[in-house]
Scaffold this motif. Structure first.
Motif, short mmCIF file in Angstrom:
data_model
loop_
_atom_site.label_atom_id
_atom_site.label_comp_id
_atom_site.label_asym_id
_atom_site.label_seq_id
_atom_site.Cartn_x
_atom_site.Cartn_y
_atom_site.Cartn_z
N LEU A 1 17.98 -95.08 1.30
CA LEU A 1 19.31 -95.56 1.70
C LEU A 1 20.17 -95.70 0.46
N ASP A 2 21.50 -95.59 0.63
CA ASP A 2 22.42 -95.94 -0.44
C ASP A 2 22.50 -97.47 -0.51
N CYS A 3 23.14 -97.96 -1.56
CA CYS A 3 23.14 -99.40 -1.79
C CYS A 3 24.36 -100.11 -1.20
N HIS A 4 25.07 -99.42 -0.30
CA HIS A 4 26.22 -100.05 0.38
C HIS A 4 26.17 -99.62 1.84
N CYS A 5 25.07 -100.01 2.48
CA CYS A 5 24.83 -99.61 3.87
C CYS A 5 24.67 -100.84 4.75
N GLY B 1 25.37 -97.67 8.90
CA GLY B 1 26.72 -97.61 8.35
C GLY B 1 26.68 -97.40 6.85
N HIS B 2 27.70 -96.75 6.32
CA HIS B 2 27.79 -96.48 4.88
C HIS B 2 29.24 -96.65 4.46
N VAL B 3 29.47 -97.35 3.36
CA VAL B 3 30.83 -97.51 2.85
C VAL B 3 31.16 -96.28 2.00
MN MN Z 1 27.12 -93.97 -1.11
#
Ligand code: MN
Ligand code: UD2
Length: 585
Positions: free
Chosen positions: A228-232, A363-365
């Motif tokens: 995962l990305d770190c803004h999810c 969700g992802h920013v």
């Molecule tokens: Mn990202």
């Protein structure tokens, strides 16, 4: 595993936290096998885990690692609602400062609960799916971060802990890719200490997302790696469909639906409709598109997985042993970019499948713009092209002439991997997995800069706003720059002047009213090519437009004062003579 991860084991890293009280570490250490049972591995059971479950049959197996606190209906951003603050003075200044620092409105993010509840966004059929939790593989969630803001990072971690069934999660591995912001040092360590199942490791130099993720993977204990990305923010029920699909098909790499979280208002924009899948254009830029007809036909239900030619890159689950078999990532890739297409090509060409699961939502920013330098993306893309695209890499180079000069390092090991795994050709991939991608012809002398003889050093130029091919915008003439991209055109054998660096391709279109040329979507599928998009490139360089019975002429001052190509009565003058030039000037 560490050894198999190749280059990664050479890197130094510090192990900082192993999840304190009642943590996963103790569980792992004390794991015993039933006497005489098969060794742990694919399909083997953890005897202790089964025993616990047998003693407590009624326990809800979907119980998350931590319960989400009861939600405050009036809370800012609760249920994924947009937050709009009417700020003045000092507060407004702080908000703007947060945006310029992170390219995300972290001022707003900081005001939203780290535990916010999201409204239901899945197809209603998803809730009817029942999972046999005991038979699903376990996972490790790997989250690499570089200089991430506090609240976006911690909301990611809380959301994983609060939406992931305890029984399925071995651990979350946070990998700090050598961030230099104070809040990510001691305060972060203090905040997560005592949490179950959260580990933090730090790279000892900036590794870039590829090697940072592999560093995390190298200490993972789950059957499946979930990145995962770190803004999810994970939506309830996000993990089960991914793991279930991998159990069913171990060579499937499965992505959740990526819901947009607005960088400014933090509105969660997911919906239950048909998700989009991934593609790319000939600049090797990732693109989203709707599910094609043939794929709709193949699926039997709206909640069946959707095959996708490529992935966006950040969010996916893959069986760990399959990831190792496939050669993990190209560790020669730095910072950001290109690894998603490289991995996508490799998955398909080497016998796996890449899928989006409509029931899994995360969700992802997407930030306002890139928050850190991404200058390495070019060499990463070149590595992907050199290893996987065979002669089709030329289509990329034609549109990015400077990429040919990029020092991309050594790809011998990756070519050997391709050989060893007996992977299929790029031609096979295009024809079988991505048949709706238009493949340019790029005939000699018929592509590149489209230059005029009368107005020397002026070229056809098209600059679509927002990076989208907006139908109807005018083509202009601009000093030739030799960089391909917006000045790359191709004359097709069907007589179109194509702008086909992006997908779908655009075509120069002439009309009798404005007499200027605009880019419209190509309509070549209407055979023959519609007359307004059909030209004849004569040996004297004349570009004759049949439907208007006129020729394309370089006009230096049009109605808006700027130079552009226009349709004028044929005169044979130098301003009506055009030629393609491929090389940089
Ligand atoms: Mn990202
Ligand atoms: C997209 C992907 C991203 C990655 C990228 C192509 C999604 C939602 N995001 O861009 O995951 O595949 O395309 O490369 O699909 N990071 C590091 N070290 C670095 C740079 C980044 O650890 O040097 C981390 C970063 O903090 C984040 C992740 O890697 O957690 C992805 O970076 P991003 O969020 O800036 O990429 P994004 O979402 O724009």
């Amino acid at each position: 595993l560490v050894l198999l991860l190749g280059g990664v084991c050479l890197m130094g890293y510090l192990l900082l936290r192993s999840g304190g009280g009642g943590g996963s570490e103790d569980e792992n250490v004390s794991r015993r096998r039933a006497p005489g049972s098969a060794p742990m591995g694919a399909g083997a059971r953890d005897w202790d885990r089964d025993l616990d479950l047998d003693l407590d049959r009624d326990r809800d197996l979907s119980k998350p690692v931590y319960e989400k606190p009861p939600f405050d209906a009036g809370g800012l951003g609760e249920l994924g609602r947009a937050v709009k603050l009417d700020l003045r003075g000092e507060e407004r200044r702080k908000e703007q400062e947060s945006i310029s620092k992170h390219q995300i409105n972290t001022y707003v993010s900081d005001k939203i609960s780290l535990h916010r509840t999201l409204a239901e966004r899945r197809n209603p059929l998803c809730k009817e799916e029942k999972y046999d939790y005991r038979s699903l593989p376990t996972t490790s969630v790997v989250i690499a971060f570089y200089n991430e803001a506090w609240s976006t990072l911690l909301r990611t971690v809380h959301s994983v802990l609060e939406t992931t069934p305890d029984i399925l999660l071995n651990e979350i591995i946070l990998v700090d890719d050598y961030s230099d912001r104070a809040h990510l040092k001691a305060p972060l360590e203090a905040y997560i200490s005592g949490w179950r199942k959260v580990r933090l490791i730090r790279a000892t130099k900036r590794e870039g997302l590829v090697r940072a993720r592999l560093l995390g993977a190298s200490i993972s204990t789950g059957d499946v790696l979930t990145f995962l990305d770190c803004h999810c923010e994970c939506h309830v029920g996000w993990l089960e469909p991914l793991l279930h699909r991998i159990k069913e098909e171990p060579s499937a790499v499965v992505c959740p639906v990526i819901d947009v979280i607005d960088w400014n208002t933090f509105q969660y924009l997911g919906n239950a409709g048909e998700p989009q899948i991934g593609g790319f254009d000939w600049r090797l830029v990732f693109t989203w598109h709707v599910v094609p007809h043939y794929e709709q036909k193949r699926r039997r239900s709206p909640i069946d997985v959707i095959r996708s030619p490529t992935m966006a890159g950040g969010l996916f689950a893959v069986k760990k042993d399959y990831f190792l078999y496939l050669g993990t990532y190209d560790t020669g890739m730095e910072v950001w970019g290109g690894e998603n297409l490289e991995f996508s090509f490799r998955i398909w060409q080497c016998g796996g499948s890449l899928e989006v699961h409509p029931c899994s939502h995360v969700g992802h920013v997407f930030p306002k713009k890139a928050p850190y330098s991404r200058s390495k993306a070019l060499s990463n893309s070149v590595r992907a092209a050199e290893v996987w695209m065979d002669d089709y890499k030329e289509l990329y180079y034609h549109r990015n002439p400077h990429a040919r000069r990029e020092a991309f390092g050594d790809v011998t090991a990756r070519l050997q991997l391709r050989e060893k795994l007996g992977c299929k050709s790029f031609k096979w991939y295009l024809e079988t997995i991505y048949p709706d991608l238009g493949v340019p012809e790029d005939r000699r002398g018929m592509f590149g800069m489209l230059k005029n003889r009368g107005m020397a050093d002026y070229c056809f130029d098209y600059n679509p706003p927002n990076d989208d091919l907006v139908a109807g915008q005018r083509i202009i003439l601009y000093p030739c720059h030799g960089m391909g991209q917006n000045q790359f055109f191709e004359f097709s054998s069907a007589g179109e002047i194509q702008y086909n660096t992006r997908t779908p391709a655009g075509c120069a279109t002439g009309d009798n009213i404005s007499t200027y040329l605009s880019i419209q979507h190509c309509r070549a599928h209407l055979k023959p090519v519609p007359a307004d998009q059909r030209f004849e490139l004569r040996t004297d360089g004349t570009l004759f437009h049949k439907s208007s019975d006129k020729c394309v002429q370089a006009v230096d001052a049009t109605d808006n004062g700027k130079p552009a190509p226009a349709l004028r009565p044929c005169s044979g003058s130098a301003h009506q003579q055009w030629f393609f030039e491929e090389r940089m000037p």
